[in-house]
Design an enzyme around this catalytic site. Structure first.
Site, PDB file in Angstrom:
ATOM      1  N   THR A 123      -6.731 108.026  26.892  1.00 28.68           N
ATOM      2  CA  THR A 123      -5.311 108.381  26.888  1.00 28.68           C
ATOM      3  C   THR A 123      -5.138 109.673  27.668  1.00 28.68           C
ATOM      4  O   THR A 123      -5.692 110.714  27.290  1.00 28.68           O
ATOM      5  CB  THR A 123      -4.816 108.565  25.443  1.00 28.68           C
ATOM      6  N   PHE A 155      -5.303 100.147  22.711  1.00 29.94           N
ATOM      7  CA  PHE A 155      -4.481 100.125  21.496  1.00 29.94           C
ATOM      8  C   PHE A 155      -5.360  99.703  20.320  1.00 29.94           C
ATOM      9  O   PHE A 155      -4.984  98.853  19.511  1.00 29.94           O
ATOM     10  CB  PHE A 155      -3.298  99.161  21.665  1.00 29.94           C
ATOM     11  N   ARG A 157      -7.184 100.142  16.875  1.00 28.77           N
ATOM     12  CA  ARG A 157      -7.194 100.921  15.630  1.00 28.77           C
ATOM     13  C   ARG A 157      -8.611 100.993  15.113  1.00 28.77           C
ATOM     14  O   ARG A 157      -9.290  99.953  15.031  1.00 28.77           O
ATOM     15  CB  ARG A 157      -6.334 100.241  14.551  1.00 28.77           C
ATOM     16  N   CYS A 263      -6.002 109.973  17.481  1.00 26.48           N
ATOM     17  CA  CYS A 263      -4.950 109.627  18.448  1.00 26.48           C
ATOM     18  C   CYS A 263      -3.562 110.176  18.117  1.00 26.48           C
ATOM     19  O   CYS A 263      -3.013 110.950  18.892  1.00 26.48           O
ATOM     20  CB  CYS A 263      -4.886 108.118  18.607  1.00 26.48           C
ATOM     21  N   LYS A 323      -8.654 107.449   7.470  1.00 26.11           N
ATOM     22  CA  LYS A 323      -8.136 106.178   6.950  1.00 26.11           C
ATOM     23  C   LYS A 323      -9.336 105.336   6.543  1.00 26.11           C
ATOM     24  O   LYS A 323     -10.486 105.738   6.793  1.00 26.11           O
ATOM     25  CB  LYS A 323      -7.285 105.461   7.987  1.00 26.11           C
TER      26      LYS A 323
HETATM   27  C1  UDX Z   1     -10.947 107.555  23.094  1.00 28.32           C
HETATM   28  C2  UDX Z   1     -10.136 107.866  24.330  1.00 28.32           C
HETATM   29  O1  UDX Z   1     -10.859 107.923  25.421  1.00 28.32           O
HETATM   30  C3  UDX Z   1      -9.138 108.896  24.050  1.00 28.32           C
HETATM   31  O2  UDX Z   1      -8.466 109.300  25.184  1.00 28.32           O
HETATM   32  C4  UDX Z   1      -8.238 108.172  23.136  1.00 28.32           C
HETATM   33  O3  UDX Z   1      -7.054 108.827  22.945  1.00 28.32           O
HETATM   34  C5  UDX Z   1      -8.982 107.970  21.846  1.00 28.32           C
HETATM   35  O4  UDX Z   1     -10.072 107.187  22.072  1.00 28.32           O
HETATM   36  P1  UDX Z   1     -12.948 108.195  21.683  1.00 28.32           P
HETATM   37  O5  UDX Z   1     -13.604 106.936  22.090  1.00 28.32           O
HETATM   38  O6  UDX Z   1     -12.383 108.278  20.328  1.00 28.32           O
HETATM   39  O7  UDX Z   1     -11.814 108.545  22.723  1.00 28.32           O
HETATM   40  O8  UDX Z   1     -13.888 109.448  21.962  1.00 28.32           O
HETATM   41  P2  UDX Z   1     -15.342 109.732  21.397  1.00 28.32           P
HETATM   42  O9  UDX Z   1     -15.624 108.861  20.243  1.00 28.32           O
HETATM   43  O10 UDX Z   1     -15.417 111.198  21.301  1.00 28.32           O
HETATM   44  O11 UDX Z   1     -16.259 109.218  22.581  1.00 28.32           O
HETATM   45  C6  UDX Z   1     -16.318 109.756  23.835  1.00 28.32           C
HETATM   46  C7  UDX Z   1     -17.710 109.514  24.398  1.00 28.32           C
HETATM   47  O12 UDX Z   1     -17.756 109.938  25.755  1.00 28.32           O
HETATM   48  C8  UDX Z   1     -18.810 110.276  23.667  1.00 28.32           C
HETATM   49  O13 UDX Z   1     -19.843 109.393  23.326  1.00 28.32           O
HETATM   50  C9  UDX Z   1     -19.261 111.320  24.676  1.00 28.32           C
HETATM   51  O14 UDX Z   1     -20.621 111.639  24.548  1.00 28.32           O
HETATM   52  C10 UDX Z   1     -18.958 110.628  25.983  1.00 28.32           C
HETATM   53  N1  UDX Z   1     -18.772 111.534  27.125  1.00 28.32           N
HETATM   54  C11 UDX Z   1     -17.933 112.581  27.021  1.00 28.32           C
HETATM   55  C12 UDX Z   1     -19.428 111.272  28.306  1.00 28.32           C
HETATM   56  O15 UDX Z   1     -20.201 110.330  28.402  1.00 28.32           O
HETATM   57  N2  UDX Z   1     -19.208 112.094  29.372  1.00 28.32           N
HETATM   58  C13 UDX Z   1     -18.395 113.177  29.299  1.00 28.32           C
HETATM   59  O16 UDX Z   1     -18.246 113.899  30.280  1.00 28.32           O
HETATM   60  C14 UDX Z   1     -17.734 113.429  28.094  1.00 28.32           C
HETATM   61  C1  UDX Z   2      -4.113 104.474  16.528  1.00 28.75           C
HETATM   62  C2  UDX Z   2      -3.233 103.384  17.133  1.00 28.75           C
HETATM   63  O1  UDX Z   2      -2.692 102.560  16.083  1.00 28.75           O
HETATM   64  C3  UDX Z   2      -4.007 102.528  18.119  1.00 28.75           C
HETATM   65  O2  UDX Z   2      -3.140 101.617  18.754  1.00 28.75           O
HETATM   66  C4  UDX Z   2      -4.700 103.410  19.166  1.00 28.75           C
HETATM   67  O3  UDX Z   2      -3.774 103.945  20.067  1.00 28.75           O
HETATM   68  C5  UDX Z   2      -5.508 104.512  18.502  1.00 28.75           C
HETATM   69  O4  UDX Z   2      -4.709 105.233  17.558  1.00 28.75           O
HETATM   70  P1  UDX Z   2      -5.925 104.701  14.606  1.00 28.75           P
HETATM   71  O5  UDX Z   2      -5.677 106.157  14.747  1.00 28.75           O
HETATM   72  O6  UDX Z   2      -7.308 104.197  14.653  1.00 28.75           O
HETATM   73  O7  UDX Z   2      -5.124 103.884  15.727  1.00 28.75           O
HETATM   74  O8  UDX Z   2      -5.333 104.223  13.222  1.00 28.75           O
HETATM   75  P2  UDX Z   2      -3.904 103.724  12.667  1.00 28.75           P
HETATM   76  O9  UDX Z   2      -4.162 102.532  11.843  1.00 28.75           O
HETATM   77  O10 UDX Z   2      -2.898 103.616  13.728  1.00 28.75           O
HETATM   78  O11 UDX Z   2      -3.528 104.921  11.678  1.00 28.75           O
HETATM   79  C6  UDX Z   2      -3.286 106.225  12.141  1.00 28.75           C
HETATM   80  C7  UDX Z   2      -2.944 107.133  10.981  1.00 28.75           C
HETATM   81  O12 UDX Z   2      -1.679 106.800  10.431  1.00 28.75           O
HETATM   82  C8  UDX Z   2      -3.936 107.083   9.821  1.00 28.75           C
HETATM   83  O13 UDX Z   2      -4.133 108.388   9.337  1.00 28.75           O
HETATM   84  C9  UDX Z   2      -3.230 106.239   8.789  1.00 28.75           C
HETATM   85  O14 UDX Z   2      -3.645 106.521   7.471  1.00 28.75           O
HETATM   86  C10 UDX Z   2      -1.787 106.650   9.013  1.00 28.75           C
HETATM   87  N1  UDX Z   2      -0.815 105.633   8.578  1.00 28.75           N
HETATM   88  C11 UDX Z   2      -0.770 104.417   9.189  1.00 28.75           C
HETATM   89  C12 UDX Z   2       0.087 105.939   7.581  1.00 28.75           C
HETATM   90  O15 UDX Z   2       0.085 107.049   7.021  1.00 28.75           O
HETATM   91  N2  UDX Z   2       1.021 104.995   7.219  1.00 28.75           N
HETATM   92  C13 UDX Z   2       1.092 103.779   7.811  1.00 28.75           C
HETATM   93  O16 UDX Z   2       1.967 102.982   7.429  1.00 28.75           O
HETATM   94  C14 UDX Z   2       0.163 103.473   8.826  1.00 28.75           C
END
Ligand code: UDX
Ligand code: UDX
Length: 468
Positions: A123, A155, A157, A263, A323
């Site tokens: 993102t 997208f 979760r 997120c 969550k």
């Molecule tokens: C993702 C998205 O990319 C983020 O923008 C979105 O909003 C949420 O989900 P996420 O997969 O949750 O991020 O991140 P994380 O679990 O921290 O994983 C990132 C991975 O990239 C790590 O394993 C880290 O080691 C790796 N990384 C980071 C690289 O390989 N190269 C880098 O330069 C930085």
């Molecule tokens: C989110 C987006 O849903 C997904 O599309 C992607 O962009 C990554 O971010 P995630 O953060 O994994 O996913 O979980 P989600 O199920 O969306 O819940 C986010 C937070 O909202 C959690 O803390 C959850 O407990 C809270 N939540 C969700 C509430 O408090 N009430 C609700 O009705 C739904």
């Protein structure tokens, strides 16, 4: 079959890479953290995600999924390169930290020796597709190599990421090169999902607007919950009643301790920051964030309203993860709540079925006095001699506890249900002083003395409108 490289093996990259391999593609996942790659090669996942471990194993065995720290190896013959590194909040105003995306783009440029489509899954602020193009163009080792950039927001979760990948509501693709967007669309064709193909900026905005809207729904219902509580209505019934209206929909209307995770918090902040920077005044986004923060405070207020001081109290905490079905502690409400409770001098006993290590690390990192925190083996140990029990995460195992046993183990029978998983009337019958979120139990502060609680239990009657 396509040859694909995925940069980043976190929550998004690992799910994306594995699911693409499961569709029959050849996928190499690249991560800069050697230890993570070594463990992945042994089948040990860096994250907890239901269904993923078995899928990784199956695809590794089939020879479709590979792990490496080498960009050269990952990019070798790859037609598609997904960037799925993290983009956390980077500055005090809430803007996204693009350092990792930039590093990935540079490394791609240094190794790329053939045409490839570079796909932004992370993102990233609106306009980042152009940024990635510039970084790659400026660092290409071979001037004759061309590439295209496509935005393809995720997208997924946590907790249901594999299913969300396999059955998406839509696939969004944005590019200034429609031909490249169509190539990526072909990758997703077997999923039979609707495609939304736009320019780069619009695709990037769809991601932010979607997350901001969902966060708004949550803050909206949390505000309604406060009003319900004051006026004697039950927000769960209100949400159900609203949700039948197709224009509203029932999803994301669960009132509780507010949203956390990797997120929503950072994306709402980043969108507000982009709007601020553009000279706008995004009032609603700021209200969404403020309401969300207040929900965490509400838990501590409910505790002190009933117990008086928290000094010398023992508070049981059920759940740490932001969550259920994840071990992710990023922006988990549990951290603030436990920090505030312990700061008032209470001991905390905590249990989470999965987020044990991640939870311990997050609490220590965020300045919680760990001497006041005891990790327990199950929910019943958490209740032992506790003055109050707080439900933070809606894990299934917390929904079917023997509440008589829990009640019997506690010093004082106070139950603060931050996820509304129990029914107030049943809990009252069970002998608890029960407080959910927006369940119409009235605002009157009730200070509960140690010892006899009979008189307090008699007050468990919702306020009428006149009283409120
Ligand atoms: C993702 C998205 O990319 C983020 O923008 C979105 O909003 C949420 O989900 P996420 O997969 O949750 O991020 O991140 P994380 O679990 O921290 O994983 C990132 C991975 O990239 C790590 O394993 C880290 O080691 C790796 N990384 C980071 C690289 O390989 N190269 C880098 O330069 C930085
Ligand atoms: C989110 C987006 O849903 C997904 O599309 C992607 O962009 C990554 O971010 P995630 O953060 O994994 O996913 O979980 P989600 O199920 O969306 O819940 C986010 C937070 O909202 C959690 O803390 C959850 O407990 C809270 N939540 C969700 C509430 O408090 N009430 C609700 O009705 C739904």
């Amino acid at each position: 079959m396509s040859i694909i490289c995925v940069i980043g093996t976190g929550y998004v990259g690992l799910v994306t890479g594995t699911c693409l391999a499961d569709m029959g593609n050849q996928v190499t996942c690249v991560d800069i953290v050697q230890e993570k790659i070594e463990r992945l090669k042994q089948g040990i996942l860096p994250i907890y995600e239901p269904g993923l471990e078995e899928m990784v194993e199956r695809n590794v065995q089939a020879g479709r999924l590979h792990f490496t720290t080498s960009y050269a190896e990952g990019l070798d013959s790859s037609e598609f390169v997904f960037i799925a590194v993290n983009t956390p909040t980077g500055n005090t105003q809430g803007g996204a930290d693009m350092r990792y995306v930039e590093a990935a783009a540079r490394s791609i440029a240094e190794e790329l020796d053939h045409y490839a489509v570079i796909i932004n899954k992370s993102t990233v602020p609106v306009g980042s597709g152009d940024f990635v193009s510039r970084v790659i163009q400026n660092n290409l080792k071979r001037a004759d190599v061309s590439f295209s950039v496509v935005s393809n927001p995720e997208f997924l979760r946590e907790g249901s990421a594999v299913l969300d990948f396999q059955k998406p509501d839509r696939v969004v693709l944005g590019s200034s090169d429609p031909e490249a967007a169509h190539r990526v669309a072909k990758l997703y064709l077997p999923l039979r999902a609707p495609f939304v193909i736009t320019d780069l900026y619009t695709a990037e905005m769809i991601k932010y607007a979607s997350n901001a809207f969902l966060a708004t729904k949550i803050s909206f219902i949390n505000e309604i919950a406060q009003i319900c509580e004051r006026l004697g209505a039950d927000v769960k019934e209100v949400a159900a009643g609203m949700g039948y209206d197709k224009r509203i929909g029932s999803a994301f209307l669960d009132a509780g301790i507010g949203y956390g995770g990797s997120c929503f918090p950072k994306d709402v902040r980043a969108l507000a920051h982009m709007a601020d920077e553009a000279g706008l005044h995004p009032q609603m986004l700021h209200a969404v964030m403020e309401i969300n923060y207040d929900q965490r405070r509400l838990i501590v207020d409910k505790l002190t309203n009933i117990l008086g001081t928290l000094r010398h109290c023992t508070v049981g905490v059920l759940g740490l993860a932001f969550k259920a079905n994840t071990d992710d502690m990023r922006e988990a409400p549990a951290v603030d709540i436990i920090r505030w409770i312990t700061a008032q001098g209470a001991q905390v006993q905590v249990y989470d079925p999965v987020a044990k290590e991640t939870g311990r690390e997050a609490l220590a990192r965020e300045g919680v006095n760990m001497e006041l925190v005891t990790f327990c083996e199950n929910a019943y140990d958490v209740a032992n001699n506790a003055d109050a029990l707080v439900i933070i995460t809606e894990w299934n195992e917390f929904k079917s506890l023997n509440m008589q046993r829990i009640r019997g183990a506690m010093r004082r029978p106070v139950l603060i249900d931050g996820r509304n998983i129990y029914e107030p009337s049943e809990m009252n019958r069970c002998g608890f002083i029960y407080r959910g979120i927006g369940r119409g139990t009235g605002p009157a502060p009730t200070v509960l003395p140690p010892g006899d609680t009979t008189s307090i239990l008699e007050q468990q009657v919702p306020l009428t409108l006149e009283e409120a």
